[in-house]
Design an enzyme around this catalytic site. Structure first.
Site, short mmCIF file in Angstrom:
data_model
loop_
_atom_site.label_atom_id
_atom_site.label_comp_id
_atom_site.label_asym_id
_atom_site.label_seq_id
_atom_site.Cartn_x
_atom_site.Cartn_y
_atom_site.Cartn_z
N HIS A 24 0.77 -1.07 -0.09
CA HIS A 24 0.14 -0.07 0.03
C HIS A 24 0.32 1.04 -0.24
O HIS A 24 1.41 1.08 0.90
CB HIS A 24 -1.07 -0.35 1.15
CG HIS A 24 -1.46 1.04 1.20
ND1 HIS A 24 -3.10 0.96 0.64
CD2 HIS A 24 -1.65 2.45 1.72
CE1 HIS A 24 -3.70 1.90 0.38
NE2 HIS A 24 -3.31 2.97 1.01
N ARG A 71 -16.24 5.88 2.85
CA ARG A 71 -16.01 7.97 2.87
C ARG A 71 -16.82 8.13 1.40
O ARG A 71 -17.63 8.74 1.00
CB ARG A 71 -15.52 8.65 3.03
CG ARG A 71 -15.82 8.05 4.77
CD ARG A 71 -14.17 8.48 5.60
NE ARG A 71 -12.84 8.20 4.97
CZ ARG A 71 -12.30 8.49 4.41
NH1 ARG A 71 -12.01 9.80 3.35
NH2 ARG A 71 -10.56 8.10 4.70
N HIS A 116 -9.37 1.33 1.28
CA HIS A 116 -9.31 1.76 3.15
C HIS A 116 -10.59 1.38 4.00
O HIS A 116 -11.30 1.80 3.52
CB HIS A 116 -9.24 3.29 2.41
CG HIS A 116 -7.75 3.88 2.26
ND1 HIS A 116 -7.86 4.85 1.37
CD2 HIS A 116 -6.83 3.81 2.34
CE1 HIS A 116 -6.57 4.67 0.91
NE2 HIS A 116 -6.23 4.49 1.55
N GLU A 145 -9.85 3.19 9.38
CA GLU A 145 -9.11 3.68 9.51
C GLU A 145 -9.52 4.48 10.78
O GLU A 145 -8.46 4.38 11.38
CB GLU A 145 -8.64 4.83 8.48
CG GLU A 145 -7.16 5.15 8.34
CD GLU A 145 -6.50 6.00 7.37
OE1 GLU A 145 -6.84 5.97 6.29
OE2 GLU A 145 -5.32 6.28 7.77
N HIS A 162 -5.53 -1.20 6.61
CA HIS A 162 -6.13 0.13 8.17
C HIS A 162 -6.12 -1.41 9.04
O HIS A 162 -6.03 -1.89 9.57
CB HIS A 162 -6.42 0.82 8.52
CG HIS A 162 -5.65 2.18 6.84
ND1 HIS A 162 -3.89 2.31 7.24
CD2 HIS A 162 -5.41 2.46 5.77
CE1 HIS A 162 -4.29 3.40 6.58
NE2 HIS A 162 -4.32 3.49 5.53
N ASP A 218 2.30 2.95 3.03
CA ASP A 218 0.89 4.02 2.78
C ASP A 218 1.38 5.82 2.69
O ASP A 218 1.99 5.86 1.47
CB ASP A 218 0.54 4.47 4.28
CG ASP A 218 -1.32 5.03 4.02
OD1 ASP A 218 -0.79 5.42 2.50
OD2 ASP A 218 -1.47 5.08 5.19
ZN LIG Z 1 -3.72 4.38 1.70
#
Ligand SMILES: [Zn+2]
Length: 473
Positions: free
Chosen positions: A67, A224, A248, A251, A285, A336
């Site tokens: 990631h 989201r 994701h 998180e 995550h 990330d």
């Molecule tokens: Zn990310």
């Protein structure tokens, strides 16, 4: 007789120590490669045969970074001080996101991927959402930004899974904010059309390695940013092509809260009910989970990518890696935000961060932690024949020096533990990707001066003013 120029010659490496899996290393391993794969792996070879490249130190399968957001490398040390939260960090990140164009993204990707290769990373998953022009208009080539990432990877010699992320809303039920417009494709079918063109143009694309070094996979940015019906479109696209689906997941507590308020269930349950969990899905995550979420992810064999250095930096929290692993989720790790590029640090942080949270030591086996940084990541990125030193597997190797200040004095029986608990990216000495030497003696053979390449790429990226379209409130 000469072989075609694009097919790398058969090569032989002799490893004083190699990790072939399990808690111990093996002495005297002879590795032969042809056409980008291991053609033979022989153990108990006491001395290097004539013509073999000698790899002193400890040789591991190539590390896989599951990631990455490559452009975040330009934020390093600019966004790590001062008060705030994930959400204030995100506003700073958008300021860089909206300055980039295909040329500056290419430079930043090339430099950052070169840094990754120097750190022993041979495969990277780039979670890509920087698709369009800052106002949201497509470029003439709607995949110009993805093509820049691919060109950067090829130039740095790294194996790439470009994970193209669908991103449609600026929060559940909310339009994109101005700074997010360039991420959006308006709807999921337009995302699928664009990404199909990208994938079709890069199927097993040839490279100097003689094998495809680029693959395209799919992502749902998060619950989201993608409504349920659009998630299903992305999921079907990934399913029909047999490629990984990343997202994701949980998180932030706010994501859980907003998801419950809108849909009456957790993000894990929402995506589960829409048929999106399974062996080819990777939740990135997975920090704020209920016991039921953990059970659901494990039962469906959904992969989980932990990004501990980023989670620390953004004050995200500590994910339940041990519980997920015991429930059945394979683990991988990712850099990330690229504030730190060191998969040894990510791998040990899985265990060490949980020690802080639980007061209990040693839940994870050391070989499982190293496995997360190698095999686990390769599988998460769709390279199911990678991350392992074995006949027929992708010929990616990384060798650590054992005469550095961090690793000197390690006994043979403790080498796997030393790789996980003591090694750093700076100990990497030699890297082979697809049977090609890319790093030798700590030097990147394709890019050369990586620090200068980074300095230049980062200064160019910030030099351009943020366009007005992206800053209008
Ligand atoms: Zn990310």
């Amino acid at each position: 007789v000469t072989s075609p120029e694009r097919t790398p010659p058969a090569r032989t490496w002799w490893c004083r120590w190699a990790w072939l899996g399990g808690p111990e290393v093996t002495a005297g391993v002879l590795v032969e490669t042809a056409a980008g794969r291991f053609s033979r792996v022989s153990v108990g070879v006491d001395a290097p045969p004539e013509g073999a490249v000698v790899l002193e130190g400890l040789t591991l399968p190539g590390l896989a970074n599951a990631h990455s957001h490559v452009f975040h490398r330009g934020l390093r040390a600019r966004t790590q001080v001062g008060p705030g939260s994930f959400w204030t960090w995100r506003d700073q990140m958008y300021q860089l996101a909206n300055r980039l164009d295909p040329d500056s993204l290419y430079e930043l990707a090339r430099a950052t991927f070169a840094e990754m290769v120097l750190a022993g990373i041979t495969t990277v998953g780039e979670f890509h959402y920087l698709h369009h022009q800052p106002g949201g208009e497509p470029y003439d080539d709607p995949n110009a930004m993805g093509a820049a990432v691919i060109a950067g990877a090829e130039s740095a010699g790294i194996r790439l899974t470009l994970i193209d992320a669908c991103y449609l809303t600026g929060g559940i039920g909310r339009p994109l904010e101005p700074a997010q417009r360039r991420f959006g494709d308006l709807d999921a079918s337009r995302w699928a059309e664009r990404v199909s063109a990208l994938a079709d143009g890069n199927v097993e694309r040839d490279s100097a390695g003689g094998r495809g070094m680029v693959r395209v996979a799919a992502a749902i940015h998060s619950v989201r940013a993608v409504p349920p019906r659009a998630m299903e479109v992305v999921g079907s696209w990934a399913q029909s092509r047999g490629v990984p689906l990343h997202l994701h997941l949980s998180e932030q507590p706010k994501e859980n809260h907003d998801c419950r308020a809108a849909y009456g269930r957790s993000p894990t349950h929402l995506v589960y009910e829409h048929g999106l969990l399974g062996e080819r899905t990777v939740a990135v995550h997975a920090t704020h989970l209920s016991d039921d979420d953990i059970d659901t992810l494990g039962r469906t064999r959904t992969g989980v990518c932990m990004c501990p250095t980023t989670e620390r930096d953004l004050a995200d929290g500590i994910g339940p890696a041990l519980g997920l692993s015991r429930a059945g989720s394979p683990l991988s790790v990712g850099s990330d935000s690229n504030a730190v590029i060191d998969l040894f640090e990510e791998a040990r942080a899985i265990e060490l961060d949980e020690r802080l949270a639980s007061g209990v030591r040693g839940g994870h086996q050391v070989e499982d932690l190293l496995g997360a940084a190698t095999t686990g990541g390769a599988h998460a990125l769709g390279w199911t024949d990678g991350g392992v030193i074995r006949e027929g597997a992708l010929a990616d190797l990384v060798t650590l020096r054992l005469d550095t200040v961090r690793l000197a004095g390690t006994s043979a029986g403790a080498l796997v533990a030393a790789a996980v608990f003591a090694a750093g990216a700076g100990d990497v000495d030699h890297v082979v990707i697809g049977g090609r030497p890319i790093v030798s003696g700590g030097r990147h053979l394709l890019v050369g001066d990586v620090p200068e390449t980074l300095r230049s790429a980062i200064s160019v990226a910030w030099a351009r003013p943020a366009p007005a379209a992206a800053t209008v409130p």
